[in-house]
Write an enzyme that holds these catalytic residues in place. Structure first.
Site, mmCIF file in Angstrom:
data_model
loop_
_atom_site.group_PDB
_atom_site.id
_atom_site.type_symbol
_atom_site.label_atom_id
_atom_site.label_comp_id
_atom_site.label_asym_id
_atom_site.label_seq_id
_atom_site.Cartn_x
_atom_site.Cartn_y
_atom_site.Cartn_z
ATOM 1 C CG ASP A 147 52.026 17.393 37.505
ATOM 2 O OD1 ASP A 147 51.005 17.736 38.135
ATOM 3 O OD2 ASP A 147 52.006 16.541 36.593
ATOM 4 C CG HIS A 155 50.071 13.530 33.188
ATOM 5 N ND1 HIS A 155 49.630 14.366 32.169
ATOM 6 C CD2 HIS A 155 49.010 12.749 33.512
ATOM 7 C CE1 HIS A 155 48.370 14.088 31.889
ATOM 8 N NE2 HIS A 155 47.961 13.106 32.680
ATOM 9 C CD GLN A 190 47.300 11.617 40.656
ATOM 10 O OE1 GLN A 190 46.769 11.159 41.675
ATOM 11 N NE2 GLN A 190 46.673 11.666 39.494
#
Length: 418
Positions: free
Chosen positions: A212, A135, A215
């Site tokens: 990250d 992302h 999600q």
């Protein structure tokens, strides 16, 4: 059976009552364009259950005050609830203790916090490894270190099925590597990465690993101790909580090595005319009045989510994805991006001779909400040769009827362009 669909390996899955869970989301009872709302945009932002709404309004109605700064009853009550939410995050991530959890306004700020701290010791030629599936929030902060301090950004490629090329990643990591930054689960492909294996590669050369988890925290039941990440970031609004809140988990040594990100109240120990000393972690990274109501809302979301069998939720979401994929099989006008083994319930696609924005708008006529665009992952879109794609992301509150409505609306959208 899980909402009418069997788990792929044929074993009986754990039970999950989707209709009971769905009933706790007031917004899901509304209609859009005269049709029942089919919300398939949870990878961008999930809807909020009654438990979160009530926790936030209840605080504002009965007990709100600033935290850590007062001795009166309301301040004490709010501080207790605020720190209890930090405890909830630590339990959810299986962190060693709550002081490893830093509140931020979301995953983006958490990554920027780490990048800004690392930037103060970056030397020209130091390397940062990212992947093509990241992302933008896990790309742009590292580009800033490249622009400002001469860091070298290296890219691990993605294979045709959407999985990470682990051999290529291993070859990139070397003695100049300072940071490896990788998503736990891709917001476009649904690919779930083996972050423990990546941690081993990074730590073998003395590099740090940032994951990250925006999600992955939702769909992968993360255990930060087991994955051995130095940093793990998450955001509240994808975890059925409010916007404007998220956080950073860090190992103690990793957090203590970072200089403070912002200056102001709360993050200090002493302030004098000729010197300043800083608070211990995590408070040294939490300058100013924090997002109090939002943090308590996120704590309520995680407590609520933890009341379910996470394996049952995962099986339910996977069954919905499989059901939609099965119905779409054989359509030569449809291209699905990301087919890696073990991927999450994200279905990103393109339709031949139709722009994704137009497809999404037509599907909205039937009450079906999907996302269209680059999904804040432009390098990945270029990797797959697309300028835009549409994405349906399944969540715990979606049903087989939602999956069918999605497929039906997609077929009707296709017919519009024929």
């Amino acid at each position: 059976m899980v909402d009418g669909a069997a788990v792929m390996d044929g074993t009986a899955p754990p039970r999950f009552d989707v209709h009971a869970a769905r009933a706790q989301f007031p917004i899901l009872s509304r209609t859009v364009n005269g049709k029942p709302l089919v919300y398939l945009d949870s990878a961008a932002s999930a809807q909020k259950p009654r438990a979160v709404i009530d926790a936030m309004t209840g605080l504002m109605e009965t007990s709100y005050a600033n935290v850590h700064r007062g001795l009166h009853t309301l301040a004490n009550e709010t501080t207790e609830a605020f720190e209890a939410a930090r405890d909830s995050v630590a339990r959810y991530l299986n962190a060693e203790s709550a002081d490893r959890i830093v509140w931020t306004k979301g995953g983006t700020e958490a990554i920027n916090l780490v990048a800004a701290g690392l930037g103060q010791s970056i030397k020209p030629g130091d390397e940062i490894i990212v992947t093509q599936m990241e992302h933008h929030a896990n790309i742009v902060p590292w580009h800033m270190l490249r622009e400002r301090f001469g860091a070298v950004l290296k890219w691990a490629p993605v294979l045709d099925d959407g999985s990470l090329d682990m051999d290529a990643l291993a070859a990139l990591i070397g003695p100049r590597t300072r940071m490896v930054a990788v998503t736990h689960m891709s917001n476009v492909l649904g690919t779930v990465n083996d972050v423990k294996a990546i941690a081993d590669l990074a730590h073998a050369v003395g590099a740090l690993l940032l994951v990250d988890g925006c999600q992955g925290a939702v769909h992968c039941a993360p255990d930060v101790q087991a994955m051995d990440a130095d940093f793990y970031v998450f955001t509240g609004h994808k975890l059925y909580g409010p916007t404007g809140i998220g956080g950073l988990y860090g190992k103690r040594a990793a957090l203590e090595a970072l200089p403070p990100y912002q200056g102001g109240g709360e993050m200090i120990a002493t302030v004098e005319q000729d010197r300043v000393t800083y608070a211990d972690i995590p408070h040294r990274f939490e300058a100013g009045t924090p997002p109090i109501i939002e943090a308590i809302g996120l704590g309520a979301a995680l407590d609520w989510l933890s009341g379910f069998d996470r394996a049952a939720i995962a099986a339910h979401e996977q069954a919905l994805y499989d059901h939609a994929r099965d119905r779409l099989a054989g359509f030569d006008w449809l291209r699905i991006l990301g087919t890696a083994d073990g991927k999450g319930a994200i279905l990103t696609f393109t339709v031949a001779d139709a722009h994704a924005h137009d497809v999404a708008q037509i599907m909205d006529r039937y009450g079906v909400a999907v996302r269209a665009g680059l999904h804040c992952a432009e390098p990945l879109s270029k990797r797959f040769g697309v300028t835009s794609s549409a994405r349906a992301s399944f969540a715990l509150y979606n049903t087989t009827e939602d999956a069918d409505a999605f497929v039906d609306a997609l077929i009707k959208a296709r017919e519009f362009f024929v």
